[in-house]
Design a protein around this motif. Sequence first.
Motif, PDB file in Angstrom:
ATOM      1  N   ALA A   8       0.832  -1.208   0.000  1.00  0.00           N
ATOM      2  CA  ALA A   8       0.000   0.000   0.000  1.00  0.00           C
ATOM      3  C   ALA A   8       0.865   1.256   0.000  1.00  0.00           C
ATOM      4  N   LEU A   9       1.934   1.250   0.751  1.00  0.00           N
ATOM      5  CA  LEU A   9       2.828   2.410   0.793  1.00  0.00           C
ATOM      6  C   LEU A   9       3.529   2.612  -0.549  1.00  0.00           C
ATOM      7  N   TYR A 155      -5.566   0.739  -9.745  1.00  0.00           N
ATOM      8  CA  TYR A 155      -4.282   1.445  -9.798  1.00  0.00           C
ATOM      9  C   TYR A 155      -3.450   1.089  -8.565  1.00  0.00           C
ATOM     10  N   ALA A 156      -4.087   1.130  -7.407  1.00  0.00           N
ATOM     11  CA  ALA A 156      -3.374   0.800  -6.167  1.00  0.00           C
ATOM     12  C   ALA A 156      -2.816  -0.618  -6.227  1.00  0.00           C
ATOM     13  N   LEU A 157      -3.621  -1.561  -6.688  1.00  0.00           N
ATOM     14  CA  LEU A 157      -3.168  -2.949  -6.746  1.00  0.00           C
ATOM     15  C   LEU A 157      -1.988  -3.109  -7.692  1.00  0.00           C
ATOM     16  N   TYR A 158      -2.120  -2.622  -8.906  1.00  0.00           N
ATOM     17  CA  TYR A 158      -1.114  -2.905  -9.922  1.00  0.00           C
ATOM     18  C   TYR A 158       0.119  -2.008  -9.847  1.00  0.00           C
ATOM     19  N   PRO A 161       4.130  -3.761  -5.517  1.00  0.00           N
ATOM     20  CA  PRO A 161       5.000  -4.861  -5.973  1.00  0.00           C
ATOM     21  C   PRO A 161       4.264  -6.193  -6.119  1.00  0.00           C
ATOM     22  N   THR A 162       3.396  -6.534  -5.177  1.00  0.00           N
ATOM     23  CA  THR A 162       2.663  -7.799  -5.248  1.00  0.00           C
ATOM     24  C   THR A 162       1.699  -7.802  -6.425  1.00  0.00           C
ATOM     25  N   GLY A 163       0.932  -6.743  -6.587  1.00  0.00           N
ATOM     26  CA  GLY A 163      -0.013  -6.661  -7.696  1.00  0.00           C
ATOM     27  C   GLY A 163       0.685  -6.634  -9.043  1.00  0.00           C
ATOM     28  N   ALA A 164       1.804  -5.931  -9.123  1.00  0.00           N
ATOM     29  CA  ALA A 164       2.549  -5.875 -10.377  1.00  0.00           C
ATOM     30  C   ALA A 164       3.065  -7.250 -10.768  1.00  0.00           C
ATOM     31  N   SER A 165       3.485  -8.035  -9.795  1.00  0.00           N
ATOM     32  CA  SER A 165       3.981  -9.374 -10.115  1.00  0.00           C
ATOM     33  C   SER A 165       2.848 -10.272 -10.630  1.00  0.00           C
ATOM     34  N   LEU A 166       1.614 -10.027 -10.178  1.00  0.00           N
ATOM     35  CA  LEU A 166       0.469 -10.767 -10.708  1.00  0.00           C
ATOM     36  C   LEU A 166       0.268 -10.501 -12.196  1.00  0.00           C
ATOM     37  N   ALA A 167       0.576  -9.278 -12.606  1.00  0.00           N
ATOM     38  CA  ALA A 167       0.403  -8.886 -14.005  1.00  0.00           C
ATOM     39  C   ALA A 167       1.642  -9.185 -14.837  1.00  0.00           C
TER      40      ALA A 167
END
Length: 187
Positions: A8-9, A155-158, A161-167
């Motif tokens: 989140a940060l 936007y917050a998710l992606y 770092p965790t959300g970006a790795s999902l994508a």
Amino acid sequence: MELSRRDALAALSAAGVGSIAGCAAPTATGPDGGESAGGGRASETASVVGDHELETLVAVAEVVYPSAVSGVDDFVRTYTGGRVDGAGDYAAGVADAVAVLDDYATELYGGEYATRSREDRADALDYMSVDAVDPDPDGTDAQRVRHYVVNELLYALYTSPTGASLAGLENPPGHPGGTESYRTGPE
């Protein structure tokens, strides 16, 4: 994949939020400096993001985030708390969009959005066509919900770092990698 406060940060940093130190909890308050009336629900005279709005944002995130993600509640609350701090127009837009979503869910299912089942919540977003409209902070009800709620949560998710790795993004905004990381294709 577990979303964390650190995610989140990182998302707040990518959003350009200034100081994010100590933003573990939302700080949005009513016009008199106290909590908003109605248990945190925004009224027509005071548009603030309180407990009700946060609960609704978490309920939307549970629908729009991939099922592989956990820790959604803390992630959304931390991100939103930092995002609305000191942003009066943004906070008012979020509160208004949540009120619109609640009105829509009440018309369809007889209760506020966050109180409905996951299936009803997904259907409400589909019926509202938030996936088919362009986000516009000054547009129609569906466009405002898309702008202030759905797009902001995605936007917050992606950008985390965790959300970006999902994508499949090896280097989300704010993470090092150099010029080779974007010139080299996936293996």
